[in-house]
Each structure stands twice: as structure tokens, then as C-alpha cells.
Write a protein that holds these residues in place. Structure first.
Motif, PDB file in Angstrom:
ATOM      1  N   GLU A 128       0.807  -1.219   0.000  1.00 41.10           N
ATOM      2  CA  GLU A 128       0.000   0.000   0.000  1.00 41.10           C
ATOM      3  C   GLU A 128       0.841   1.269   0.000  1.00 41.10           C
ATOM      4  OE1 GLU A 128      -4.109  -1.627   2.097  1.00 41.10           O
ATOM      5  OE2 GLU A 128      -2.695  -0.427   3.300  1.00 41.10           O
ATOM      6  N   SER A 129       2.051   1.206   0.538  1.00 42.15           N
ATOM      7  CA  SER A 129       2.872   2.411   0.666  1.00 42.15           C
ATOM      8  C   SER A 129       3.877   2.581  -0.463  1.00 42.15           C
ATOM      9  CB  SER A 129       3.623   2.391   2.005  1.00 42.15           C
ATOM     10  OG  SER A 129       4.547   1.302   2.045  1.00 42.15           O
ATOM     11  N   TYR A 130       3.978   1.590  -1.328  1.00 41.62           N
ATOM     12  CA  TYR A 130       5.042   1.598  -2.336  1.00 41.62           C
ATOM     13  C   TYR A 130       4.469   1.357  -3.728  1.00 41.62           C
ATOM     14  CZ  TYR A 130       8.956  -0.369  -5.058  1.00 41.62           C
ATOM     15  OH  TYR A 130       9.873  -0.644  -6.035  1.00 41.62           O
ATOM     16  N   ASP A 131       4.874   2.209  -4.659  1.00 44.04           N
ATOM     17  CA  ASP A 131       4.520   2.034  -6.067  1.00 44.04           C
ATOM     18  C   ASP A 131       5.803   1.806  -6.852  1.00 44.04           C
ATOM     19  OD1 ASP A 131       1.647   2.445  -6.056  1.00 44.04           O
ATOM     20  OD2 ASP A 131       2.092   4.525  -5.499  1.00 44.04           O
ATOM     21  N   PRO A 132       6.009   0.617  -7.391  1.00 47.30           N
ATOM     22  CA  PRO A 132       7.246   0.328  -8.117  1.00 47.30           C
ATOM     23  C   PRO A 132       7.372   1.162  -9.385  1.00 47.30           C
ATOM     24  CG  PRO A 132       5.676  -1.466  -8.373  1.00 47.30           C
ATOM     25  CD  PRO A 132       5.103  -0.546  -7.346  1.00 47.30           C
ATOM     26  N   GLU A 133       8.594   1.291  -9.868  1.00 48.27           N
ATOM     27  CA  GLU A 133       8.862   2.100 -11.063  1.00 48.27           C
ATOM     28  C   GLU A 133       8.401   1.398 -12.337  1.00 48.27           C
ATOM     29  OE1 GLU A 133      12.992   2.995 -11.148  1.00 48.27           O
ATOM     30  OE2 GLU A 133      12.954   4.219  -9.318  1.00 48.27           O
ATOM     31  N   TRP A 134       8.359   0.093 -12.328  1.00 47.83           N
ATOM     32  CA  TRP A 134       8.022  -0.659 -13.537  1.00 47.83           C
ATOM     33  C   TRP A 134       6.506  -0.820 -13.678  1.00 47.83           C
ATOM     34  CZ3 TRP A 134      11.644  -2.435  -9.963  1.00 47.83           C
ATOM     35  CH2 TRP A 134      11.124  -3.125  -8.879  1.00 47.83           C
ATOM     36  N   PRO A 135       6.037  -1.015 -14.908  1.00 40.93           N
ATOM     37  CA  PRO A 135       4.600  -1.266 -15.089  1.00 40.93           C
ATOM     38  C   PRO A 135       4.215  -2.636 -14.551  1.00 40.93           C
ATOM     39  CG  PRO A 135       5.777  -1.532 -17.157  1.00 40.93           C
ATOM     40  CD  PRO A 135       6.773  -0.988 -16.175  1.00 40.93           C
ATOM     41  N   GLY A 144      -4.680   2.821  -4.151  1.00 40.60           N
ATOM     42  CA  GLY A 144      -3.678   2.895  -3.100  1.00 40.60           C
ATOM     43  C   GLY A 144      -3.841   1.906  -1.971  1.00 40.60           C
ATOM     44  N   LYS A 145      -4.860   1.066  -2.000  1.00 39.17           N
ATOM     45  CA  LYS A 145      -5.106   0.092  -0.941  1.00 39.17           C
ATOM     46  C   LYS A 145      -5.142  -1.322  -1.526  1.00 39.17           C
ATOM     47  CE  LYS A 145      -5.579   2.963   2.533  1.00 39.17           C
ATOM     48  NZ  LYS A 145      -4.631   2.952   3.663  1.00 39.17           N
ATOM     49  N   ILE A 146      -4.763  -2.280  -0.701  1.00 36.12           N
ATOM     50  CA  ILE A 146      -4.843  -3.673  -1.144  1.00 36.12           C
ATOM     51  C   ILE A 146      -6.280  -3.995  -1.528  1.00 36.12           C
ATOM     52  CG2 ILE A 146      -5.320  -4.744   1.098  1.00 36.12           C
ATOM     53  CD1 ILE A 146      -2.641  -6.141  -1.177  1.00 36.12           C
ATOM     54  N   ASP A 147      -6.460  -4.715  -2.608  1.00 33.27           N
ATOM     55  CA  ASP A 147      -7.796  -5.099  -3.054  1.00 33.27           C
ATOM     56  C   ASP A 147      -8.223  -6.336  -2.265  1.00 33.27           C
ATOM     57  OD1 ASP A 147     -10.140  -5.706  -4.297  1.00 33.27           O
ATOM     58  OD2 ASP A 147      -9.288  -5.921  -6.314  1.00 33.27           O
ATOM     59  N   ARG A 148      -8.921  -6.106  -1.173  1.00 30.26           N
ATOM     60  CA  ARG A 148      -9.262  -7.201  -0.276  1.00 30.26           C
ATOM     61  C   ARG A 148     -10.263  -8.181  -0.882  1.00 30.26           C
ATOM     62  NH1 ARG A 148      -7.325  -6.756   5.055  1.00 30.26           N
ATOM     63  NH2 ARG A 148      -6.006  -4.893   5.243  1.00 30.26           N
ATOM     64  N   ALA A 149     -10.946  -7.773  -1.949  1.00 27.27           N
ATOM     65  CA  ALA A 149     -11.869  -8.698  -2.603  1.00 27.27           C
ATOM     66  C   ALA A 149     -11.137  -9.932  -3.117  1.00 27.27           C
ATOM     67  CB  ALA A 149     -12.598  -7.996  -3.751  1.00 27.27           C
ATOM     68  N   ILE A 150      -9.871  -9.761  -3.539  1.00 27.23           N
ATOM     69  CA  ILE A 150      -9.079 -10.891  -4.022  1.00 27.23           C
ATOM     70  C   ILE A 150      -8.890 -11.923  -2.924  1.00 27.23           C
ATOM     71  CG2 ILE A 150      -6.764 -11.537  -4.857  1.00 27.23           C
ATOM     72  CD1 ILE A 150      -6.676  -8.798  -6.254  1.00 27.23           C
ATOM     73  N   PHE A 151      -8.910 -11.485  -1.697  1.00 28.13           N
ATOM     74  CA  PHE A 151      -8.685 -12.368  -0.554  1.00 28.13           C
ATOM     75  C   PHE A 151      -9.998 -12.797   0.107  1.00 28.13           C
ATOM     76  CE2 PHE A 151      -5.160  -9.578  -1.383  1.00 28.13           C
ATOM     77  CZ  PHE A 151      -4.104 -10.459  -1.473  1.00 28.13           C
TER      78      PHE A 151
END
Length: 386
Positions: free
Chosen positions: A214-221, A232-239
Motif C-alpha cells: 500500500e505504501s510503495y509504487d514500483p517504477e516498472w509497469p 492505493g489500498k490492497i484489493d481485499r476482494a481478491i482475498f
């Protein structure tokens, strides 16, 4: 000609993945009510959630950890963890067999991580994990599927360490206890220790892993298959039973059947005991067989799942390298043609070897029956009759 053994394995399935179905498995044991339904229907989503919840229960995953179904088997789940979590701090990727080396190649050639350290070791050995700085992120394979070498403990991971730990546990989970407080992202596939169907992986995240994502956005696509957060938040529906792409409900039902079987025999600890008994049968046989040795010299690092062995002795060592490589191949192919044992030749990138899967879905009696056939085939090959 040496005498053929009289007993044959009833279930000659010794592959290290996909592994043997659980004893008594048959298609008519699978529920088909979810087939032909949308995976987003309430019923199908409920079955996916049930698979998640039962996995979490059987594995003793802490309540505040998230468990989700991912596409692409263990590979998809592990690479999702790497692509979404690595790059914000120094990282170490440790490998001691083929699949761990894939994660090294991902880190070096694909992600091109800055401040990257790689640790590797030859087949049968484990590198010096204690040398990994505690503030580094680390990617490692709990159990070397293609070498038979496992980590003996998690003492090298300090409690409360700064870096995240990404654990490829696919040939260890359901056979060895996971040290959950020290693990941030753990992955496995359905077709390994439980012997279920392929193409689906599991991703288990600690609160620390969720915070990193949630706090980190990597440089790569990020490919769609790796996008596990929204706004910006974990998609809890996946879990909770939703999936990123369409899962096979037939494979899901097969996985559920395997989980319920494991639960019926006593859960993960019963699975551990079955694997331990199976592996000890092979360990004892290797020790008593002069022309074999365990690929892993340190007993504390020997797996209880894919036990790997290499040949030795005067006759074997008199052969050329090409002839040596053909010894395990010929033994395995001969016994496969006879329907004695399937798929127990060593991994293609490993040293010439045999690899017998000993996970909990295999019956000990079938392993006991396989071993004399290997001895017979070896003597036939040595005598020039194979």
C-alpha cells in the motif's frame, strides 16, 4: 537375469509436480454444482472463499494475514509478490536449485533491482543465509524442489526484521511447518503437496506485506495479473473469493476435495507425519544401497518431499559423462514403461539423479514397493540387459 520383484506399487505416481492425487481420489468425489456458473456468481465465489478459508485453517495462518487465489500457479503468485514489493530497499535473492535461480534472473534481468545481492549454491547445498542483512528484503525457496535441499530452520531471520521476506513454499507447505511470524509473502501451488490441479497459486500476505504494497509504487509497469491494489489500498476482494482473472471451478473443486481429505486425516500435522515416514523409507534405503547417495550431504537440510539421489561407485564412475547421465534416465524410463513408477527421473537441469516424491498424498507402501524395482533395473542395466 536378476529376479523381478513380485509386488508392484498400486499407485505408481511419484512425480514431483503435479504430484499423486490423494488416496481414494476419483472424479465422482468432486462437486460439480459450480461448473458452468460465473466465477463471480454468489455460489462460485462462495466456493472460492471456502477454498481460501480452509487453506488458512489447515495451514495455521494467523488471522490477520490475507490469503488469496492467484493465476499462474506458484510462479504467478511469487512473481506478483516480487513485482509489487521489491525495489524500495536493498534486496537479497537466495537460490540453491533451478526455480530459485529463476527468481534471481527475475531480479537481475527483469526488475533490474538496485542494491541487489544474490546468493547461490550448488545442487544439494544451501548458501550462507545468515549472511543476509536483516534490513534487506529477501526472496528464498523454503524447499529446493529440484535438489531436495531445504532450509533447516528460520534462525537466520530475526524477529521484527526491517526487510520483507518472500517465501516460495510450493514443495514445502503441507509437508513442513511454516514460521508465519517471520514470513511476509508466502506462495504455493495446488498441484504440489496436495496433488491437485495446476495453474492456480496461493498468495499469503502478512500485515507488514500489506503495508509495503500500500505504501510503495514500483517504477516498472504492472501487468493486470499482478495488480492487487486499488486506489492505493490492497484489493481485499481478491482475498475474499474474487479473482483477478477467471479461475477453473473444476480445478477449484479438486483443490477443495484435497483440502477436505487432508482435514479428514488430521490436518497438516498428519500430512507432515506421512511425508516424514515416506521420506525416511527412502533415506534408509539410500543409506543401505552402496551405489547411491543423497544429493544433500547435510541430513538437517534434506527434504521430506522430493528426495533426490545420485549414483556412485566403481561401475558408475567408470562410465563416460554421457553414459552416467543415461543411468537414471534408463532406470526411470524402463520402470515407467512397465507401469511400475512414473516420473521419478531427476529434474532436467539437475545433476543426473532420481527424485522420488514423498509428500503426504503418496502411500508409504507404494514407495516400499518401488525401491526393489529400482534395484532390479540398476542390476539389469549394469549387466547390459537394459
Amino acid at each position: 537375469m536378476s529376479n523381478e520383484p513380485t509386488l508392484r506399487p498400486e499407485r505408481p505416481f511419484f512425480s514431483s509436480g503435479p504430484t499423486a492425487k490423494f488416496p481414494g481420489w476419483s472424479l465422482d468425489k468432486l462437486s460439480t454444482k459450480s461448473l458452468g456458473r460465473s466465477h463471480r456468481s454468489s455460489y462460485a465465489k462462495g466456493r472460492l472463499k471456502y477454498a481460501i478459508d480452509l487453506s488458512k485453517e489447515l495451514l495455521g495462518v494467523p488471522e490477520d494475514y490475507l490469503v488469496g487465489i492467484m493465476p499462474g500457479s506458484d510462479t504467478g503468485a511469487l512473481e506478483c509478490a516480487m513485482w509489487t514489493m521489491l525495489g524500495s530497499r536493498p534486496a537479497t535473492v537466495a537460490a540453491w536449485e533451478s526455480f530459485g535461480n529463476v527468481w534471481i534472473q527475475d531480479a537481475v534481468k527483469q526488475l533490474k533491482l538496485p542494491n541487489l545481492t544474490t546468493l547461490d549454491a550448488d545442487y544439494g547445498l544451501v548458501p550462507d543465509l545468515a549472511s543476509i542483512p536483516q534490513d534487506n528484503d529477501v526472496v528464498f525457496t523454503w524447499n529446493g524442489t529440484t535438489s531436495g535441499a531445504k532450509i533447516p530452520n528460520t534462525d537466520w531471520l530475526a524477529p521484527g526484521r526491517e526487510g520483507v521476506t518472500i517465501n516460495d513454499a510450493t514443495s514445502a507447505i503441507f509437508a513442513m511447518e511454516m514460521d508465519w511470524p517471520k514470513l511476509d509473502a508466502t506462495t504455493y501451488s495446488w498441484q504440489k503437496v496436495l496433488g491437485s490441479e495446476a495453474q492456480h497459486g496461493m498468495l499469503i500476505l502478512s500485515p507488514k506485506a500489506v503495508e509495503r504494497i500500500e505504501s510503495y509504487d514500483p517504477e516498472w509497469p504492472l501487468p493486470k495479473l499482478f495488480r492487487i491494489k486499488k486506489k492505493g489500498k490492497i484489493d481485499r476482494a481478491i482475498f475474499e473469493g474474487a479473482t483477478i482473472n477467471t479461475p477453473s471451478m473444476l480445478a477449484t473443486e479438486d483443490y477443495i476435495a484435497a483440502l477436505e481429505w487432508a482435514q479428514s486425516i488430521g490436518g497438516r500435522h498428519a500430512m507432515f507425519e506421512r511425508a516424514n515416514r515416506n521420506a525416511q523409507t527412502v533415506f534408509d534405503w539410500i543409506e543401505a544401497t552402496p551405489y547411491l547417495r543423497n544429493m544433500v550431504p547435510d541430513p538437517a537440510q534434506r527434504t521430506n518431499t522430493g528426495v533426490c539421489m545420485v549414483f556412485q561407485g566403481e561401475w558408475y564412475e567408470s562410465l563416460s559423462a554421457e553414459e552416467q547421465a543415461n543411468v537414471p534416465k534408463k532406470i526411470a524410463s524402463t520402470l515407467e514403461k512397465m507401469d511400475i513408477g512414473y516420473d521419478f527421473n531427476g529434474y532436467r537441469d539437475a545433476p543426473p539423479s532420481l527424485r522420488i516424491w514423498c509428500g503426504g498424498s503418496v502411500e508409504q507402501e507404494d514407495i516400499k514397493r518401488l525401491l526393489p524395482w529400482i534395484e532390479w533395473a540398476y542390476e539389469e542395466l549394469k549387466a547390459g540387459r537394459l
